[in-house]
Design a protein around this motif. Structure first.
Motif, mmCIF file in Angstrom:
data_model
loop_
_atom_site.group_PDB
_atom_site.id
_atom_site.type_symbol
_atom_site.label_atom_id
_atom_site.label_comp_id
_atom_site.label_asym_id
_atom_site.label_seq_id
_atom_site.Cartn_x
_atom_site.Cartn_y
_atom_site.Cartn_z
ATOM 1 N N LEU A 167 0.831 -1.199 0.000
ATOM 2 C CA LEU A 167 0.000 0.000 0.000
ATOM 3 C C LEU A 167 0.869 1.254 0.000
ATOM 4 O O LEU A 167 0.591 2.212 -0.718
ATOM 5 N N GLU A 168 1.929 1.244 0.776
ATOM 6 C CA GLU A 168 2.822 2.402 0.846
ATOM 7 C C GLU A 168 3.487 2.667 -0.511
ATOM 8 O O GLU A 168 3.629 3.817 -0.928
ATOM 9 N N GLU A 169 3.892 1.604 -1.203
ATOM 10 C CA GLU A 169 4.493 1.778 -2.535
ATOM 11 C C GLU A 169 3.473 2.353 -3.518
ATOM 12 O O GLU A 169 3.797 3.231 -4.321
ATOM 13 N N LEU A 170 2.247 1.859 -3.440
ATOM 14 C CA LEU A 170 1.195 2.366 -4.321
ATOM 15 C C LEU A 170 0.910 3.834 -4.040
ATOM 16 O O LEU A 170 0.734 4.628 -4.968
ATOM 17 N N TRP A 171 0.864 4.214 -2.760
ATOM 18 C CA TRP A 171 0.593 5.610 -2.416
ATOM 19 C C TRP A 171 1.719 6.527 -2.885
ATOM 20 O O TRP A 171 1.481 7.688 -3.210
ATOM 21 N N PRO A 214 0.200 9.483 -5.810
ATOM 22 C CA PRO A 214 -0.123 10.436 -4.737
ATOM 23 C C PRO A 214 -1.450 11.154 -5.001
ATOM 24 O O PRO A 214 -1.974 11.145 -6.111
ATOM 25 N N ILE A 215 -1.967 11.781 -3.958
ATOM 26 C CA ILE A 215 -3.127 12.652 -4.118
ATOM 27 C C ILE A 215 -2.664 13.868 -4.919
ATOM 28 O O ILE A 215 -1.673 14.514 -4.573
ATOM 29 N N ILE A 216 -3.372 14.154 -5.979
ATOM 30 C CA ILE A 216 -3.108 15.325 -6.814
ATOM 31 C C ILE A 216 -4.455 16.008 -7.021
ATOM 32 O O ILE A 216 -5.431 15.358 -7.380
ATOM 33 N N LEU A 217 -4.522 17.294 -6.771
ATOM 34 C CA LEU A 217 -5.733 18.062 -7.061
ATOM 35 C C LEU A 217 -5.457 19.020 -8.202
ATOM 36 O O LEU A 217 -4.357 19.579 -8.296
ATOM 37 N N GLU A 218 -6.457 19.196 -9.051
ATOM 38 C CA GLU A 218 -6.363 20.121 -10.179
ATOM 39 C C GLU A 218 -7.626 20.965 -10.242
ATOM 40 O O GLU A 218 -8.676 20.546 -9.775
ATOM 41 N N GLU A 219 -7.496 22.128 -10.894
ATOM 42 C CA GLU A 219 -8.683 22.944 -11.142
ATOM 43 C C GLU A 219 -9.681 22.131 -11.955
ATOM 44 O O GLU A 219 -9.294 21.252 -12.721
ATOM 45 N N HIS A 220 -10.958 22.477 -11.803
ATOM 46 C CA HIS A 220 -11.995 21.755 -12.546
ATOM 47 C C HIS A 220 -11.682 21.773 -14.037
ATOM 48 O O HIS A 220 -11.276 22.791 -14.590
ATOM 49 N N ASN A 221 -11.889 20.640 -14.668
ATOM 50 C CA ASN A 221 -11.604 20.482 -16.087
ATOM 51 C C ASN A 221 -12.872 19.967 -16.770
ATOM 52 O O ASN A 221 -13.352 18.870 -16.448
ATOM 53 N N ASP A 222 -13.419 20.724 -17.696
ATOM 54 C CA ASP A 222 -14.641 20.308 -18.386
ATOM 55 C C ASP A 222 -14.461 19.008 -19.157
ATOM 56 O O ASP A 222 -15.436 18.317 -19.443
ATOM 57 N N ASP A 223 -13.217 18.658 -19.480
ATOM 58 C CA ASP A 223 -12.965 17.391 -20.174
ATOM 59 C C ASP A 223 -13.354 16.185 -19.326
ATOM 60 O O ASP A 223 -13.607 15.107 -19.878
ATOM 61 N N TRP A 224 -13.416 16.336 -18.014
ATOM 62 C CA TRP A 224 -13.794 15.203 -17.168
ATOM 63 C C TRP A 224 -15.181 14.678 -17.536
ATOM 64 O O TRP A 224 -15.427 13.479 -17.479
ATOM 65 N N GLU A 255 -0.924 13.606 1.189
ATOM 66 C CA GLU A 255 -0.592 13.380 -0.217
ATOM 67 C C GLU A 255 -0.275 11.919 -0.524
ATOM 68 O O GLU A 255 -0.587 11.418 -1.610
ATOM 69 N N HIS A 256 0.307 11.223 0.432
ATOM 70 C CA HIS A 256 0.684 9.826 0.218
ATOM 71 C C HIS A 256 -0.064 8.882 1.167
ATOM 72 O O HIS A 256 0.462 7.836 1.547
ATOM 73 N N ASP A 257 -1.278 9.261 1.538
ATOM 74 C CA ASP A 257 -2.111 8.413 2.404
ATOM 75 C C ASP A 257 -3.575 8.604 2.019
ATOM 76 O O ASP A 257 -4.301 9.388 2.618
ATOM 77 N N ARG A 258 -3.984 7.873 0.997
ATOM 78 C CA ARG A 258 -5.343 8.020 0.464
ATOM 79 C C ARG A 258 -6.417 7.705 1.499
ATOM 80 O O ARG A 258 -7.462 8.341 1.522
#
Length: 192
Positions: A9-13, A17-27, A157-160
């Motif tokens: 789990l630690e390697e996967l995290w 990592p947790i990444i946040l981005e501004e809203h993207n209409d492509d989603w 960031e590394h602990d979902r």
């Protein structure tokens, strides 16, 4: 190179990592493209398919992962859906009798361009639809949610698990308000 299923789990995290981005209409486009793939693959085993999660909430920052909920008729159908998705290359994150989560877009090198979490549920287990609608109808609450997410982002960031757990009381509170406000909005079975 180590396979994802052999990583801790630690390697996967660390890799994801947790990444946040501004809203993207492509989603919304990504959701629609993936919905078509899932509908074609699963056919009549789907009762309802919906875009959920923060990428379905207008104007807020989110992880660039499109969450999709598939509602099925029964636990037996849920197992069939999971099997078909695994055969099609989706990775099973976890599976229980009444719920499962698979993903697409996680590679040994990191995230692919498009990343999806596919949440499989029995019809009616759909609190996320109420939360999504409430956040879209209440922009001030959506901004509060965005602020909370940004506050938790670097801390976890590394602990979902901790990131998700830290949002739980906020999500529960407004899901309950939404259910009171919207009543049995998603009680009727219809495809989306």
């Amino acid at each position: 190179m180590k396979k994802l299923e052999n990583m801790s789990l630690e390697e996967l995290w660390q890799l994801f990592p947790i990444i946040l981005e501004e809203h993207n209409d492509d989603w919304n486009i990504w959701y629609e493209d993936e919905r078509k793939i899932l509908s074609s693959l699963l056919g009549n085993e789907i009762i309802r398919i919906s875009h959920i999660g923060s990428t379905a909430i207008n104007r807020i920052w989110a992880k660039p992962t499109v969450d999709i909920m598939i509602e099925t008729e029964s636990s037996e159908t849920l197992v069939q859906v999971c099997s078909k998705l695994k055969e099609a290359g989706y990775l099973c994150m976890w599976q229980e009798k009444l719920r499962a989560c698979l993903n697409k877009g996680y590679t040994p090198e990191g995230f692919a361009e498009r990343v999806f979490h596919i949440h499989i549920r029995i019809i009616g287990d759909n609190d996320e639809l109420y939360f999504r609608d409430y956040m879209n109808d209440q922009p001030d609450k959506a901004r509060e949610y965005e602020s909370l997410k940004k506050e938790l982002w670097k801390k976890f960031e590394h602990d979902r698990d901790a990131y998700t757990d830290s949002k739980t009381s906020f999500v529960r509170k407004y899901t309950e308000e939404a259910k009171q406000l919207y009543g049995d909005r998603y009680g009727a079975v219809h495809k989306k």
